[in-house]
Design a protein around this motif. Structure first.
Motif, PDB file in Angstrom:
ATOM      1  N   THR A  85       0.837  -1.196   0.000  1.00  9.17           N
ATOM      2  CA  THR A  85       0.000   0.000   0.000  1.00  9.17           C
ATOM      3  C   THR A  85       0.877   1.252   0.000  1.00  9.17           C
ATOM      4  OG1 THR A  85      -1.705  -1.201   1.215  1.00  9.17           O
ATOM      5  CG2 THR A  85      -1.857   1.184   1.214  1.00  9.17           C
ATOM      6  N   ALA A  86       1.922   1.206   0.843  1.00  6.74           N
ATOM      7  CA  ALA A  86       2.838   2.363   0.891  1.00  6.74           C
ATOM      8  C   ALA A  86       3.524   2.551  -0.456  1.00  6.74           C
ATOM      9  CB  ALA A  86       3.857   2.177   2.004  1.00  6.74           C
ATOM     10  N   ALA A  87       3.884   1.444  -1.109  1.00  8.45           N
ATOM     11  CA  ALA A  87       4.543   1.554  -2.413  1.00  8.45           C
ATOM     12  C   ALA A  87       3.576   2.125  -3.442  1.00  8.45           C
ATOM     13  CB  ALA A  87       5.054   0.197  -2.857  1.00  8.45           C
ATOM     14  N   TYR A  88       2.283   1.650  -3.418  1.00  2.98           N
ATOM     15  CA  TYR A  88       1.306   2.177  -4.352  1.00  2.98           C
ATOM     16  C   TYR A  88       1.057   3.658  -4.099  1.00  2.98           C
ATOM     17  CZ  TYR A  88       0.139  -2.534  -5.925  1.00  2.98           C
ATOM     18  OH  TYR A  88       0.182  -3.788  -6.451  1.00  2.98           O
ATOM     19  N   VAL A  89       0.939   4.022  -2.825  1.00  6.03           N
ATOM     20  CA  VAL A  89       0.717   5.440  -2.494  1.00  6.03           C
ATOM     21  C   VAL A  89       1.914   6.264  -2.949  1.00  6.03           C
ATOM     22  CG1 VAL A  89       0.473   7.070  -0.575  1.00  6.03           C
ATOM     23  CG2 VAL A  89      -0.911   4.994  -0.618  1.00  6.03           C
ATOM     24  N   GLY A  90       3.125   5.736  -2.713  1.00  4.65           N
ATOM     25  CA  GLY A  90       4.334   6.451  -3.148  1.00  4.65           C
ATOM     26  C   GLY A  90       4.373   6.585  -4.652  1.00  4.65           C
ATOM     27  N   GLN A  91       3.976   5.554  -5.339  1.00  4.05           N
ATOM     28  CA  GLN A  91       3.977   5.597  -6.797  1.00  4.05           C
ATOM     29  C   GLN A  91       2.944   6.587  -7.293  1.00  4.05           C
ATOM     30  OE1 GLN A  91       3.073   1.840  -8.583  1.00  4.05           O
ATOM     31  NE2 GLN A  91       3.953   2.406 -10.554  1.00  4.05           N
ATOM     32  N   LEU A  92       1.751   6.598  -6.652  1.00  4.63           N
ATOM     33  CA  LEU A  92       0.731   7.556  -7.039  1.00  4.63           C
ATOM     34  C   LEU A  92       1.200   8.987  -6.781  1.00  4.63           C
ATOM     35  CD1 LEU A  92      -2.575   5.847  -5.903  1.00  4.63           C
ATOM     36  CD2 LEU A  92      -1.853   6.348  -8.232  1.00  4.63           C
ATOM     37  N   GLU A  93       1.827   9.183  -5.632  1.00  4.88           N
ATOM     38  CA  GLU A  93       2.356  10.515  -5.314  1.00  4.88           C
ATOM     39  C   GLU A  93       3.377  10.944  -6.360  1.00  4.88           C
ATOM     40  OE1 GLU A  93       4.200  10.942  -1.484  1.00  4.88           O
ATOM     41  OE2 GLU A  93       2.290  10.887  -0.471  1.00  4.88           O
ATOM     42  N   HIS A  94       4.225  10.008  -6.703  1.00  2.00           N
ATOM     43  CA  HIS A  94       5.257  10.304  -7.690  1.00  2.00           C
ATOM     44  C   HIS A  94       4.626  10.651  -9.033  1.00  2.00           C
ATOM     45  CE1 HIS A  94       9.126  10.196  -9.597  1.00  2.00           C
ATOM     46  NE2 HIS A  94       8.703   9.263 -10.468  1.00  2.00           N
ATOM     47  N   GLN A  95       3.584   9.926  -9.420  1.00  2.00           N
ATOM     48  CA  GLN A  95       2.917  10.207 -10.676  1.00  2.00           C
ATOM     49  C   GLN A  95       2.199  11.558 -10.606  1.00  2.00           C
ATOM     50  OE1 GLN A  95       0.387   6.932 -11.579  1.00  2.00           O
ATOM     51  NE2 GLN A  95       2.073   5.607 -12.232  1.00  2.00           N
ATOM     52  N   LEU A  96       1.556  11.830  -9.458  1.00  2.00           N
ATOM     53  CA  LEU A  96       0.872  13.105  -9.320  1.00  2.00           C
ATOM     54  C   LEU A  96       1.865  14.260  -9.340  1.00  2.00           C
ATOM     55  CD1 LEU A  96      -1.910  12.316  -6.709  1.00  2.00           C
ATOM     56  CD2 LEU A  96      -2.186  12.832  -9.116  1.00  2.00           C
ATOM     57  N   ARG A  97       3.005  14.099  -8.724  1.00  2.00           N
ATOM     58  CA  ARG A  97       4.015  15.152  -8.734  1.00  2.00           C
ATOM     59  C   ARG A  97       4.579  15.317 -10.133  1.00  2.00           C
ATOM     60  NH1 ARG A  97       7.390  14.078  -3.264  1.00  2.00           N
ATOM     61  NH2 ARG A  97       5.686  14.639  -1.911  1.00  2.00           N
ATOM     62  N   GLY A  98       4.726  14.216 -10.792  1.00  2.00           N
ATOM     63  CA  GLY A  98       5.235  14.294 -12.157  1.00  2.00           C
ATOM     64  C   GLY A  98       4.244  15.023 -13.043  1.00  2.00           C
ATOM     65  N   ARG A  99       2.981  14.880 -12.897  1.00  2.00           N
ATOM     66  CA  ARG A  99       1.979  15.561 -13.692  1.00  2.00           C
ATOM     67  C   ARG A  99       1.881  17.025 -13.277  1.00  2.00           C
ATOM     68  NH1 ARG A  99      -3.134  11.472 -14.221  1.00  2.00           N
ATOM     69  NH2 ARG A  99      -2.067   9.978 -15.473  1.00  2.00           N
ATOM     70  N   SER A 100       1.951  17.250 -11.984  1.00  2.00           N
ATOM     71  CA  SER A 100       1.854  18.639 -11.548  1.00  2.00           C
ATOM     72  C   SER A 100       3.102  19.397 -11.974  1.00  2.00           C
ATOM     73  CB  SER A 100       1.618  18.770 -10.055  1.00  2.00           C
ATOM     74  OG  SER A 100       2.656  18.183  -9.344  1.00  2.00           O
ATOM     75  N   ASP A 101       4.243  18.774 -12.080  1.00  2.00           N
ATOM     76  CA  ASP A 101       5.445  19.433 -12.525  1.00  2.00           C
ATOM     77  C   ASP A 101       5.331  19.696 -14.025  1.00  2.00           C
ATOM     78  OD1 ASP A 101       6.657  19.431 -10.081  1.00  2.00           O
ATOM     79  OD2 ASP A 101       7.784  17.569 -10.411  1.00  2.00           O
ATOM     80  N   ARG A 102       4.745  18.921 -14.777  1.00  2.00           N
ATOM     81  CA  ARG A 102       4.562  19.109 -16.210  1.00  2.00           C
ATOM     82  C   ARG A 102       3.516  20.186 -16.460  1.00  2.00           C
ATOM     83  NH1 ARG A 102       4.011  13.076 -18.336  1.00  2.00           N
ATOM     84  NH2 ARG A 102       5.968  12.382 -17.547  1.00  2.00           N
TER      85      ARG A 102
END
Length: 153
Positions: free
Chosen positions: A133-150
């Protein structure tokens, strides 16, 4: 029944002796093998019959006494055997109880070991689930940050 018959016979002998006392008491020549003498033959025969009856009663009483003693000894032996059987049965119950207690303890130890292994397995799965769950949440956070940075660029 037998006692009644014997009593009737004894009464008949006594009655005949009483009714024929003069004949029984009449003196006659009595031979005993080596010598001959004058005596009342009827009284001698009545005396010998009485002596025989006394010996017969003594024999019956001694026989009955020995049977009673044997029965008493047999009863005591049976009581001893019964006590031994009761002790053996109690010993078997004690042995069965100790066997069942050992089996219960072994089953309890095996059950506790199984519960401990299941708890460990459950804890490991919970930790894996938390990590996933922590890995999925981390991955989602990473994807969300990657989109917000773009989107900022």
């Amino acid at each position: 029944m037998r006692s009644t018959i014997l009593l009737l016979i004894a009464l008949a002998i006594g009655g005949l002796a009483a009714l024929n006392w003069e004949t029984l008491a009449a003196s006659s020549q009595v031979s005993v093998g080596l010598m001959t003498f004058d005596a009342p033959l009827g009284l001698l025969m009545l005396g010998l019959t009485t002596l025989l009856a006394v010996f017969f009663v003594a024999y019956v009483l001694s026989l009955q006494g020995s049977v009673l003693m044997e029965a008493r000894r047999h009863t005591k032996e049976m009581q001893v055997q019964r006590e031994l059987a009761d002790k053996a049965e109690a010993s078997r119950f004690t042995e069965l109880r100790s066997y069942l207690e050992v089996q219960h303890v072994q089953a309890q130890v095996a059950l506790m070991a199984r519960i401990d292994s299941l708890e460990a397995s459950l804890a490991a799965r919970a930790e894996q689930s938390d990590n996933s769950t922590a890995a999925y949440v981390g991955q989602l956070e990473h994807q969300l940050r990657g989109r917000s940075d773009r989107s900022v660029l």
